[in-house]
Design a protein around this motif. Structure first.
Motif, PDB file in Angstrom:
ATOM      1  N   LEU A 152       0.820  -1.210   0.000  1.00 56.20           N
ATOM      2  CA  LEU A 152       0.000   0.000   0.000  1.00 56.20           C
ATOM      3  C   LEU A 152       0.856   1.263   0.000  1.00 56.20           C
ATOM      4  O   LEU A 152       0.518   2.259  -0.638  1.00 56.20           O
ATOM      5  N   GLU A 153       1.980   1.228   0.712  1.00 51.29           N
ATOM      6  CA  GLU A 153       2.889   2.373   0.716  1.00 51.29           C
ATOM      7  C   GLU A 153       3.424   2.620  -0.692  1.00 51.29           C
ATOM      8  O   GLU A 153       3.584   3.765  -1.121  1.00 51.29           O
ATOM      9  N   HIS A 154       3.695   1.535  -1.408  1.00 49.59           N
ATOM     10  CA  HIS A 154       4.141   1.670  -2.801  1.00 49.59           C
ATOM     11  C   HIS A 154       3.039   2.276  -3.656  1.00 49.59           C
ATOM     12  O   HIS A 154       3.283   3.187  -4.468  1.00 49.59           O
ATOM     13  N   ALA A 155       1.821   1.795  -3.480  1.00 54.88           N
ATOM     14  CA  ALA A 155       0.706   2.275  -4.298  1.00 54.88           C
ATOM     15  C   ALA A 155       0.448   3.757  -4.080  1.00 54.88           C
ATOM     16  O   ALA A 155       0.169   4.498  -5.033  1.00 54.88           O
ATOM     17  N   LYS A 156       0.530   4.209  -2.840  1.00 52.09           N
ATOM     18  CA  LYS A 156       0.171   5.603  -2.567  1.00 52.09           C
ATOM     19  C   LYS A 156       1.153   6.595  -3.182  1.00 52.09           C
ATOM     20  O   LYS A 156       0.818   7.758  -3.372  1.00 52.09           O
ATOM     21  N   GLU A 157       2.361   6.139  -3.533  1.00 51.24           N
ATOM     22  CA  GLU A 157       3.313   7.003  -4.224  1.00 51.24           C
ATOM     23  C   GLU A 157       2.818   7.372  -5.624  1.00 51.24           C
ATOM     24  O   GLU A 157       3.285   8.335  -6.223  1.00 51.24           O
ATOM     25  N   HIS A 158       1.883   6.594  -6.129  1.00 50.94           N
ATOM     26  CA  HIS A 158       1.349   6.819  -7.471  1.00 50.94           C
ATOM     27  C   HIS A 158      -0.114   7.242  -7.440  1.00 50.94           C
ATOM     28  O   HIS A 158      -0.787   7.268  -8.466  1.00 50.94           O
ATOM     29  N   LEU A 159      -0.605   7.603  -6.264  1.00 54.39           N
ATOM     30  CA  LEU A 159      -2.011   7.921  -6.061  1.00 54.39           C
ATOM     31  C   LEU A 159      -2.270   9.421  -6.215  1.00 54.39           C
ATOM     32  O   LEU A 159      -1.551  10.237  -5.649  1.00 54.39           O
ATOM     33  N   HIS A 160      -3.308   9.777  -6.957  1.00 55.93           N
ATOM     34  CA  HIS A 160      -3.631  11.181  -7.187  1.00 55.93           C
ATOM     35  C   HIS A 160      -5.136  11.415  -7.044  1.00 55.93           C
ATOM     36  O   HIS A 160      -5.943  10.541  -7.366  1.00 55.93           O
ATOM     37  N   LEU A 161      -5.466  12.587  -6.583  1.00 57.85           N
ATOM     38  CA  LEU A 161      -6.849  13.044  -6.523  1.00 57.85           C
ATOM     39  C   LEU A 161      -6.904  14.447  -7.109  1.00 57.85           C
ATOM     40  O   LEU A 161      -6.177  15.341  -6.665  1.00 57.85           O
ATOM     41  N   VAL A 162      -7.755  14.625  -8.101  1.00 59.85           N
ATOM     42  CA  VAL A 162      -7.951  15.928  -8.737  1.00 59.85           C
ATOM     43  C   VAL A 162      -9.433  16.247  -8.662  1.00 59.85           C
ATOM     44  O   VAL A 162     -10.271  15.406  -9.015  1.00 59.85           O
ATOM     45  N   ALA A 163      -9.769  17.443  -8.211  1.00 57.84           N
ATOM     46  CA  ALA A 163     -11.176  17.779  -8.035  1.00 57.84           C
ATOM     47  C   ALA A 163     -11.458  19.218  -8.441  1.00 57.84           C
ATOM     48  O   ALA A 163     -10.589  20.097  -8.340  1.00 57.84           O
ATOM     49  N   VAL A 164     -12.680  19.444  -8.901  1.00 54.23           N
ATOM     50  CA  VAL A 164     -13.176  20.787  -9.199  1.00 54.23           C
ATOM     51  C   VAL A 164     -14.076  21.198  -8.042  1.00 54.23           C
ATOM     52  O   VAL A 164     -14.948  20.436  -7.618  1.00 54.23           O
ATOM     53  N   ILE A 165     -13.846  22.392  -7.528  1.00 54.36           N
ATOM     54  CA  ILE A 165     -14.613  22.912  -6.392  1.00 54.36           C
ATOM     55  C   ILE A 165     -15.457  24.085  -6.873  1.00 54.36           C
ATOM     56  O   ILE A 165     -14.951  25.001  -7.528  1.00 54.36           O
ATOM     57  N   ASP A 166     -16.728  24.058  -6.554  1.00 51.75           N
ATOM     58  CA  ASP A 166     -17.610  25.145  -6.999  1.00 51.75           C
ATOM     59  C   ASP A 166     -17.331  26.434  -6.246  1.00 51.75           C
ATOM     60  O   ASP A 166     -17.387  27.526  -6.816  1.00 51.75           O
ATOM     61  N   ASP A 167     -17.023  26.325  -4.945  1.00 48.33           N
ATOM     62  CA  ASP A 167     -16.779  27.509  -4.118  1.00 48.33           C
ATOM     63  C   ASP A 167     -15.754  27.158  -3.049  1.00 48.33           C
ATOM     64  O   ASP A 167     -15.977  26.255  -2.235  1.00 48.33           O
ATOM     65  N   LEU A 168     -14.632  27.880  -3.041  1.00 55.42           N
ATOM     66  CA  LEU A 168     -13.557  27.580  -2.096  1.00 55.42           C
ATOM     67  C   LEU A 168     -13.848  28.033  -0.669  1.00 55.42           C
ATOM     68  O   LEU A 168     -13.061  27.776   0.239  1.00 55.42           O
ATOM     69  N   LYS A 169     -14.982  28.696  -0.451  1.00 53.52           N
ATOM     70  CA  LYS A 169     -15.252  29.211   0.893  1.00 53.52           C
ATOM     71  C   LYS A 169     -15.359  28.090   1.915  1.00 53.52           C
ATOM     72  O   LYS A 169     -15.035  28.278   3.089  1.00 53.52           O
ATOM     73  N   TYR A 170     -15.789  26.910   1.485  1.00 57.30           N
ATOM     74  CA  TYR A 170     -15.938  25.808   2.429  1.00 57.30           C
ATOM     75  C   TYR A 170     -14.570  25.308   2.890  1.00 57.30           C
ATOM     76  O   TYR A 170     -14.360  25.055   4.086  1.00 57.30           O
ATOM     77  N   LEU A 171     -13.638  25.175   1.965  1.00 60.21           N
ATOM     78  CA  LEU A 171     -12.273  24.781   2.337  1.00 60.21           C
ATOM     79  C   LEU A 171     -11.618  25.848   3.202  1.00 60.21           C
ATOM     80  O   LEU A 171     -10.884  25.555   4.149  1.00 60.21           O
ATOM     81  N   ARG A 172     -11.898  27.118   2.881  1.00 61.96           N
ATOM     82  CA  ARG A 172     -11.318  28.206   3.677  1.00 61.96           C
ATOM     83  C   ARG A 172     -11.884  28.223   5.089  1.00 61.96           C
ATOM     84  O   ARG A 172     -11.144  28.297   6.068  1.00 61.96           O
ATOM     85  N   LYS A 173     -13.226  28.143   5.201  1.00 56.03           N
ATOM     86  CA  LYS A 173     -13.848  28.186   6.519  1.00 56.03           C
ATOM     87  C   LYS A 173     -13.459  26.981   7.367  1.00 56.03           C
ATOM     88  O   LYS A 173     -13.371  27.077   8.590  1.00 56.03           O
ATOM     89  N   GLY A 174     -13.235  25.862   6.712  1.00 52.63           N
ATOM     90  CA  GLY A 174     -12.852  24.664   7.444  1.00 52.63           C
ATOM     91  C   GLY A 174     -11.375  24.592   7.754  1.00 52.63           C
ATOM     92  O   GLY A 174     -10.908  23.622   8.361  1.00 52.63           O
TER      93      GLY A 174
END
Length: 289
Positions: A152-174
């Protein structure tokens, strides 16, 4: 026997968890009236997003109590079992540290920890690929917990998450994204693109309008090394499943790949991502098993 443990930020469904033999420890969401919800247990994401929309104050999220982990570790130790724990990034939550503390409190040495350095779809993909290629096969083949964790440690070196956020205020407030970055990415009509780097949420780009956001997402996938043919990709959304359809079309028509698995993003991560978010988790082409 080897037991697999994760937290609810992986957004793995209860039926899937049961099928995979994975135990899920829920994080918590606290509403403005003080009501505490166990993530993935007390309310469906769709209902929760409706509640969140009516809140004047953004709900807060918190890690599980160490006692939940401690109880699990003691039960496993009493049965002579080992535990492989897969958790969301320690940069985004104290959950992994909480689990480590619980192992110390239980005075057990049968637990191995895998910090996914990711969250949500990324964390879930480790479990997904773990079930398909690693955990069940390695476990059933008599591999040790240490060998499974190393895979699993090997796999996570190649793991990616890409996302589109409608409004960054939630990430900012959190508190998951600096205010200055959120303001820079929150211009009118601009769709911010985020990814996870070194376990943290970072801006990966921005585009004007929804069509541009999909194009930016696809370009970022290419920049991150493309999608491995050895593993499924995992698409996710907070509110509308239709938002992942262009991703499915891209995978099929542009890459000649199978459609991604699809999952709704749960309450804890959805609190910070906000309604209208969608994305893709994948292992890059450098990954082999």
């Amino acid at each position: 026997m080897i037991r697999i443990l994760t937290d609810s930020a992986s957004d793995i469904l209860p039926a899937e968890a049961e099928q995979l033999g994975v135990t899920v420890i829920p994080l918590n969401v606290t509403l403005e009236d003080g009501t505490v919800l166990r993530d993935g247990v007390d309310m469906t994401p769709t209902v929760y997003y409706g509640v969140m929309a009516r809140c004047h104050k953004l709900p807060t999220t918190s890690q599980p109590s160490p006692e939940l982990f401690q109880r699990f570790f003691l039960e496993a130790a009493a049965a002579g079992d080992e535990v492989v724990g897969i958790f969301l990034s320690h940069e985004l939550s104290g959950t992994c540290q909480c689990a480590r503390l619980a192992a110390d409190m239980a005075n057990v040495d049968n637990v191995l920890f895998v910090d996914s350095e990711n969250v949500c779809l990324g964390e879930s993909l480790l479990l997904q690929e773990g079930e398909k290629m690693m955990l069940s096969k390695l476990r059933d083949a008599g591999k040790t917990a240490g060998q499974i964790a190393a895979t699993l440690e090997h796999a996570k070196e190649h793991l990616h998450l890409v996302a589109v956020i409608d409004d960054l205020k939630y990430l900012r407030k959190g508190g998951r994204l600096p205010a200055a970055v959120a303001v820079a990415g929150g211009m009118l009509g601009i769709k911010p693109l985020i990814t996870i780097k070194e376990g943290k949420v970072v801006m990966a780009g921005k585009a004007r309008g929804l069509p541009g956001a999909y194009v930016a997402l696809f370009k970022k996938i290419e920049e991150l090394g493309g999608i491995s043919t050895c593993a499924d990709a995992l698409a996710g959304y907070t509110l509308a499943p239709r938002e992942v359809q262009p991703i499915q079309t891209y995978l099929q028509e542009n890459l000649g790949r199978n459609e991604a698995l699809v999952r709704q993003i749960g309450c804890v991560i959805g609190t910070h991502a906000g309604p209208g978010a969608f994305g893709l988790a994948f292992l890059d082409e450098g990954f082999t098993f």
